[in-house]
Design an enzyme around this catalytic site. Structure first.
Site, PDB file in Angstrom:
ATOM      1  N   GLU A  49       0.845  -1.199   0.000  1.00 23.85           N
ATOM      2  CA  GLU A  49       0.000   0.000   0.000  1.00 23.85           C
ATOM      3  C   GLU A  49       0.875   1.241   0.000  1.00 23.85           C
ATOM      4  O   GLU A  49       1.757   1.390   0.846  1.00 23.85           O
ATOM      5  CB  GLU A  49      -0.903  -0.003   1.238  1.00 23.85           C
ATOM      6  CG  GLU A  49      -2.276   0.557   0.989  1.00 23.85           C
ATOM      7  CD  GLU A  49      -3.068  -0.273   0.000  1.00 23.85           C
ATOM      8  OE1 GLU A  49      -3.228   0.180  -1.154  1.00 23.85           O
ATOM      9  OE2 GLU A  49      -3.521  -1.366   0.370  1.00 23.85           O
ATOM     10  N   HIS A  50       0.645   2.131  -0.978  1.00 17.84           N
ATOM     11  CA  HIS A  50       1.392   3.388  -1.119  1.00 17.84           C
ATOM     12  C   HIS A  50       2.864   3.146  -1.435  1.00 17.84           C
ATOM     13  O   HIS A  50       3.726   3.951  -1.075  1.00 17.84           O
ATOM     14  CB  HIS A  50       1.242   4.249   0.138  1.00 17.84           C
ATOM     15  CG  HIS A  50      -0.176   4.544   0.490  1.00 17.84           C
ATOM     16  ND1 HIS A  50      -0.982   5.340  -0.290  1.00 17.84           N
ATOM     17  CD2 HIS A  50      -0.956   4.126   1.528  1.00 17.84           C
ATOM     18  CE1 HIS A  50      -2.186   5.407   0.254  1.00 17.84           C
ATOM     19  NE2 HIS A  50      -2.200   4.679   1.344  1.00 17.84           N
ATOM     20  N   SER A 141     -12.939   1.649  -8.944  1.00 17.80           N
ATOM     21  CA  SER A 141     -13.968   1.829  -9.962  1.00 17.80           C
ATOM     22  C   SER A 141     -13.534   2.813 -11.043  1.00 17.80           C
ATOM     23  O   SER A 141     -13.877   2.637 -12.223  1.00 17.80           O
ATOM     24  CB  SER A 141     -15.280   2.293  -9.324  1.00 17.80           C
ATOM     25  OG  SER A 141     -15.091   3.503  -8.611  1.00 17.80           O
ATOM     26  N   ASP A 185      -3.437  -0.090 -10.209  1.00 18.09           N
ATOM     27  CA  ASP A 185      -4.814  -0.469 -10.522  1.00 18.09           C
ATOM     28  C   ASP A 185      -4.963  -0.863 -11.983  1.00 18.09           C
ATOM     29  O   ASP A 185      -5.567  -1.886 -12.321  1.00 18.09           O
ATOM     30  CB  ASP A 185      -5.771   0.690 -10.210  1.00 18.09           C
ATOM     31  CG  ASP A 185      -5.745   1.090  -8.749  1.00 18.09           C
ATOM     32  OD1 ASP A 185      -5.106   0.390  -7.954  1.00 18.09           O
ATOM     33  OD2 ASP A 185      -6.368   2.106  -8.418  1.00 18.09           O
TER      34      ASP A 185
END
Length: 431
Positions: A49-50, A141, A185
């Site tokens: 994460e990050h 999304s 992503d």
């Protein structure tokens, strides 16, 4: 055509769209069937994460919920896009795509149109977007939208692209919309494989599929509040990017060299044996201009982002950001080895460590996220952590097969839900 208003729970657990339902909706909206339907799944980070914006690795999965983009080409020079989640529809000119943006989601559409400017110039399209991914719910999304739109439009315009090229263009399209994305992503959504995690490296670039052990399941749980979106989330993300760059030039300065590549990244110093010891010497809080002055570099190298420039005078959490990013990159390595060795208890412990670092160093957890992670662990999960940007979004638990319902029930009892299983699935597909 637009759905009625929904609660966060309703949106998260909305009925899964199918190619047939999307084709029917497209015909109802435009009077005929689409030439192509692209399925772009959501994604969940397992670990890392990050880290991506610092050039360090990540391990993620695509999931069984997705955005579907149906499209047909025409000769109008206008790209008209309707969505079952957002209003108003977008009507963007191929010649000036930014001119017709009336809502935040139009910015992503405009970015796609810009990136496809060289493909079939002058041609237009009608597009329908249908999704069972909640907006601002931590399942990527917006990236599913951009990946799906690039795949659908390029195919409709006769120039179907390789998956790697779709991901590259989607990264650029989101940067037009102001997202300083690290590229996780888009690559996961384009390249993932069912039953596997996708390990992504950035320096040097590369990907590999990591098989997931039998008996491992995943549960995602919302903390009972919407994740922040729009400008607030983007600004917080940009601050972390700049803080990590500041840490990189300061660590390099301590080590006696200057990072020549732009932007300067923690990946450029991460493999130096003593770097972890030097992190404690970084300033706890300092603006980018002070870090640049100390390191003897141009501050523009730190604050120049894809579509904006970060305020060089804003205080940054430099030490805590570096400590999290470097330790999280090490956890990616450890997690991959645990998965390859089938050591699910060790994998769960790594998730717990990640959550602690996100909570204590980046401070992007919340009491609700902490509570739902603790509840899922108590109900039998191997481990749990927040996934995504934090301050809302989702928690992810690694769960033994057969314990899914118990973990879901515990999560809902802790925060009111929703909670649901996520299955490692294939990436982008044309249907």
């Amino acid at each position: 055509m637009p759905r009625p208003p929904q609660t966060a729970a309703d949106a998260t657990l909305a009925a899964v769209t199918t190619p047939d339902t999307v084709r029917e909706a497209f015909a109802s909206a435009f009077g005929g069937g689409p030439a192509v339907v692209a399925r772009a799944p959501g994604r969940v980070n397992l670990i890392g994460e990050h880290t991506a914006c610092s050039g360090l690795p990540v391990l993620a999965i695509a999931i069984d919920r997705a955005t579907r983009v149906a499209a047909s080409a025409n000769d109008t020079g206008i790209v008209e896009v309707r969505s079952d989640q957002f209003e108003p529809p977008a009507r963007l000119s191929r010649n000036a795509p930014g001119a017709g943006t009336l809502a935040p989601w139009h910015g992503y559409v405009a970015g796609v149109v810009r990136e496809l400017a060289a493909l079939a110039p002058g041609r237009g399209a009608i597009v329908l977007v249908s999704s069972d991914l909640p907006a601002a719910g931590g399942l990527s999304s917006s990236s599913a939208l951009t990946v799906g739109m690039i795949a659908a439009l390029s195919t409709a315009w006769g120039g179907a692209l390789a998956l790697e090229e779709v991901a590259r263009l989607a990264i650029a399209a989101e940067r037009h919309a102001g997202a300083e994305t690290g590229g996780i992503d888009q690559q996961v959504i384009a390249l993932a494989k069912a039953g596997h995690g996708l390990r992504i490296d950035f320096l040097p670039p590369g990907t590999r599929h990591v098989p997931l052990p039998e008996g491992l399941r995943f549960v995602a749980a919302a903390p009972g509040a919407e994740a922040p979106g729009g400008t607030a989330a983007r600004d917080a993300g940009n601050a972390r990017v700049v803080a990590a760059r500041a840490a990189a030039v300061l660590l390099a300065h301590q080590l006696g060299f200057e990072i020549e590549s732009d932007p300067p990244l923690l990946a450029h110093v991460a493999d130096v044996d003593v770097v972890d010891l030097l992190v404690d010497e970084l300033p706890e809080k300092a603006p980018a201009r002070d870090a640049a002055r100390t390191a003897g570099v141009d501050v523009a190298r730190l604050v120049s982002l894809a579509s904006t420039e970060f305020d060089p005078g804003l205080p940054l959490s430099i030490r805590r950001t570096a400590r999290h990013v470097l330790s999280e990159a090490a956890r990616v390595e450890a997690a991959e080895q645990a998965l390859l060795g089938g050591d699910l208890k060790a994998f769960g412990a790594i998730l717990n460590e990640s959550h602690g670092s996100l909570r204590d160093d980046l401070r992007c957890s919340t009491p609700a996220l902490d509570r739902v992670c603790a509840a899922m662990r108590k109900a039998g999960a191997f481990g749990a952590r927040l996934t995504g940007a934090g301050i809302g979004g989702l928690a992810l638990a690694a769960v033994p097969a057969g314990r899914e319902e118990a973990v879901i029930a515990a999560a809902v009892a802790a925060t009111g839900g929703p909670a649901f299983t996520v299955t490692p699935s294939d990436g982008l597909r044309l249907q």
